[in-house]
Design a protein around this motif. Structure first.
Motif, PDB file in Angstrom:
ATOM      1  N   THR A 118       0.827  -1.210   0.000  1.00  0.00           N
ATOM      2  CA  THR A 118       0.000   0.000   0.000  1.00  0.00           C
ATOM      3  C   THR A 118       0.859   1.256   0.000  1.00  0.00           C
ATOM      4  N   ALA A 119       1.939   1.248   0.786  1.00  0.00           N
ATOM      5  CA  ALA A 119       2.823   2.421   0.847  1.00  0.00           C
ATOM      6  C   ALA A 119       3.483   2.683  -0.495  1.00  0.00           C
ATOM      7  N   VAL A 120       3.918   1.626  -1.167  1.00  0.00           N
ATOM      8  CA  VAL A 120       4.560   1.792  -2.479  1.00  0.00           C
ATOM      9  C   VAL A 120       3.555   2.334  -3.493  1.00  0.00           C
ATOM     10  N   ARG A 121       2.321   1.857  -3.450  1.00  0.00           N
ATOM     11  CA  ARG A 121       1.294   2.355  -4.375  1.00  0.00           C
ATOM     12  C   ARG A 121       1.035   3.834  -4.153  1.00  0.00           C
ATOM     13  N   HIS A 122       0.929   4.230  -2.898  1.00  0.00           N
ATOM     14  CA  HIS A 122       0.711   5.646  -2.590  1.00  0.00           C
ATOM     15  C   HIS A 122       1.864   6.497  -3.118  1.00  0.00           C
ATOM     16  N   TYR A 123       3.070   5.992  -2.966  1.00  0.00           N
ATOM     17  CA  TYR A 123       4.234   6.769  -3.375  1.00  0.00           C
ATOM     18  C   TYR A 123       4.345   6.870  -4.892  1.00  0.00           C
ATOM     19  N   ARG A 124       4.071   5.776  -5.609  1.00  0.00           N
ATOM     20  CA  ARG A 124       4.226   5.765  -7.064  1.00  0.00           C
ATOM     21  C   ARG A 124       3.146   6.559  -7.782  1.00  0.00           C
ATOM     22  N   ASP A 125       1.941   6.487  -7.285  1.00  0.00           N
ATOM     23  CA  ASP A 125       0.838   7.154  -7.976  1.00  0.00           C
ATOM     24  C   ASP A 125       0.005   7.897  -6.951  1.00  0.00           C
ATOM     25  N   HIS A 126       0.537   9.001  -6.478  1.00  0.00           N
ATOM     26  CA  HIS A 126      -0.107   9.733  -5.390  1.00  0.00           C
ATOM     27  C   HIS A 126      -1.498  10.238  -5.776  1.00  0.00           C
ATOM     28  N   ARG A 127      -1.684  10.623  -7.004  1.00  0.00           N
ATOM     29  CA  ARG A 127      -2.965  11.183  -7.407  1.00  0.00           C
ATOM     30  C   ARG A 127      -4.079  10.149  -7.405  1.00  0.00           C
ATOM     31  N   LEU A 128      -3.744   8.913  -7.763  1.00  0.00           N
ATOM     32  CA  LEU A 128      -4.768   7.870  -7.844  1.00  0.00           C
ATOM     33  C   LEU A 128      -4.767   6.954  -6.631  1.00  0.00           C
ATOM     34  N   ALA A 129      -4.030   7.337  -5.592  1.00  0.00           N
ATOM     35  CA  ALA A 129      -3.897   6.445  -4.443  1.00  0.00           C
ATOM     36  C   ALA A 129      -5.230   6.174  -3.771  1.00  0.00           C
TER      37      ALA A 129
END
Length: 207
Positions: free
Chosen positions: A92-103
């Motif tokens: 979840t943390a990696v997803r938030h970091y990679r695509d902050h706008r669509l997190a």
């Protein structure tokens, strides 16, 4: 009465203060959500400790004997749940970091206070070390003197209060950490470190 109160406080702090996987997850959860969610999660841990203290006070040696056959399955279940939470937190943390706008669209919403309470209650109840710890303390007390129901109640409440105070302190630390690490990179590093620690502690439980 005073002896039961002191014994309960020492027992509660004795099981709560050592920082393990559950405590690490509690701090991480509070940092990612809110103090309110962290407080509810902390009370979930303290409730489990209080329930185990109650069962140990009432069950004595019969409880310790009954737990022996299921000790290994409980340890595996607890370790697997914690490992799952660690992996999910890192992903979840990696997803938030990679695509902050669509997190917010690609990841599930954080647990609400009620779910956080139930989750931490369940995780802590899976750990048989807690009940064995309390059973050993109660058996040691009963070896010398008989304990009245009132003293048992004081022991259980004191153990719950001690555990709750420590878990709430951890939740407060998690809330402070969340305020300090407001950037995306800071939250990513915190989540990955926390997940790594939880995973290592889960593996250590099995060893």
């Amino acid at each position: 009465m005073t002896a039961a109160l002191v014994a309960g406080l020492l027992a509660g702090y004795g099981i709560a203060v050592p920082v393990g996987a559950v405590a690490t997850y509690l701090v991480s959860l509070t940092a990612r959500t809110s103090l309110r969610t962290g407080v509810c999660a902390a009370l979930g841990v303290a409730t489990a400790d209080g329930l185990y203290a109650l069962v140990a006070a009432l069950g004595g040696s019969a409880l310790a004997a009954a737990l022996r056959p299921v000790l290994v399955p409980l340890l595996w279940a607890s370790a697997l749940v914690l490992a799952f939470l660690a992996v999910r937190g890192a992903v979840t943390a990696v997803r938030h970091y990679r695509d902050h706008r669509l997190a917010t669209r690609s990841t599930p919403p954080p647990p609400n206070p009620a779910r956080a309470y139930l989750a931490l209650l369940g995780i802590t109840l899976l750990n048989p070390t807690t009940v064995i710890y309390f059973a050993a303390l109660v058996l040691g007390t009963r070896a010398t003197d008989a304990v009245s129901p009132l003293e048992q109640g004081v022991f259980v409440l004191a153990a719950f209060a001690a555990s709750a105070s420590w878990q709430l302190l951890l939740a407060g630390g998690g809330a402070l950490l969340g305020r300090l690490l407001t950037g995306r990179r800071g939250r990513l590093v915190t989540a990955l470190v926390s997940s790594g620690v939880i995973l290592l502690l889960a593996v250590r439980m099995l060893l």
